[in-house]
Design an enzyme around this catalytic site. Structure first.
Site: not given
Ligand code: DQA
Length: 148
Positions: A9, A17, A22, A72, A98, A105
């Site tokens: 998601p 985003r 990211y 992911n 990820h 985090r």
């Molecule tokens: C994520 C890390 C997750 O905690 C977050 O909810 C994401 C992206 C990442 O790729 O760093 O949506 O999976």
């Protein structure tokens, strides 16, 4: 060798985003890099993105004809027993990836419910995590093939 890539998601919003976390690459750009690497490695890739937990479970269940999964799970990483159980059920090597380093985090992101069912986890290398994940998936699928 056929590999299934699943983006969870909100990853459809990559590029706009929370770019400080990211990065600025879009999901299409990441998928292009994955396809380029797959061609170099002689792998066949099928890529899906879904914002829905049940749909991700369905995708994993339909993965029996694949050699490995790169996933992911995004926010479902931290909540989804259903996705973890689906990975365990299909018995196909899965690499959890990820973009961010989830271990540095917020507390709630540090725990992955998926990790115990996965072959391994790659976290914190921005879009490169996916490319490392694809290499890891090919490695683990080959190792499984040689062992059988
Ligand atoms: C994520 C890390 C997750 O905690 C977050 O909810 C994401 C992206 C990442 O790729 O760093 O949506 O999976």
């Amino acid at each position: 060798m056929k590999i299934l890539v699943i983006h969870g998601p909100n990853l459809n919003l990559l590029g706009s985003r929370e770019t400080n976390i990211y990065g600025s690459k879009t999901l299409d750009e990441i998928n292009d890099s994955l396809n380029t690497l797959a061609a170099e490695l002689g792998l066949e890739l099928v890529i899906h993105q879904s914002n829905h937990e049940g749909e991700i479970v369905d995708l994993i269940q339909s993965a029996r004809r694949y050699s490995a999964i790169v996933i992911n799970p995004a926010a479902y990483t931290h909540t989804s027993i259903a996705i973890r159980d689906a990975i365990a059920a299909v018995n196909i090597p899965a690499v959890e990836v990820h973009l961010s380093n989830i271990h540095e985090r917020e507390e709630f992101r540090r725990r992955s419910l998926i990790a115990p069912a996965a072959s391994g986890q790659i976290s914190g290398f921005a879009s490169e995590s996916y490319l490392l994940g694809l290499r890891a998936a090919a490695f683990i699928a080959n190792a499984k093939k040689s062992a059988s």
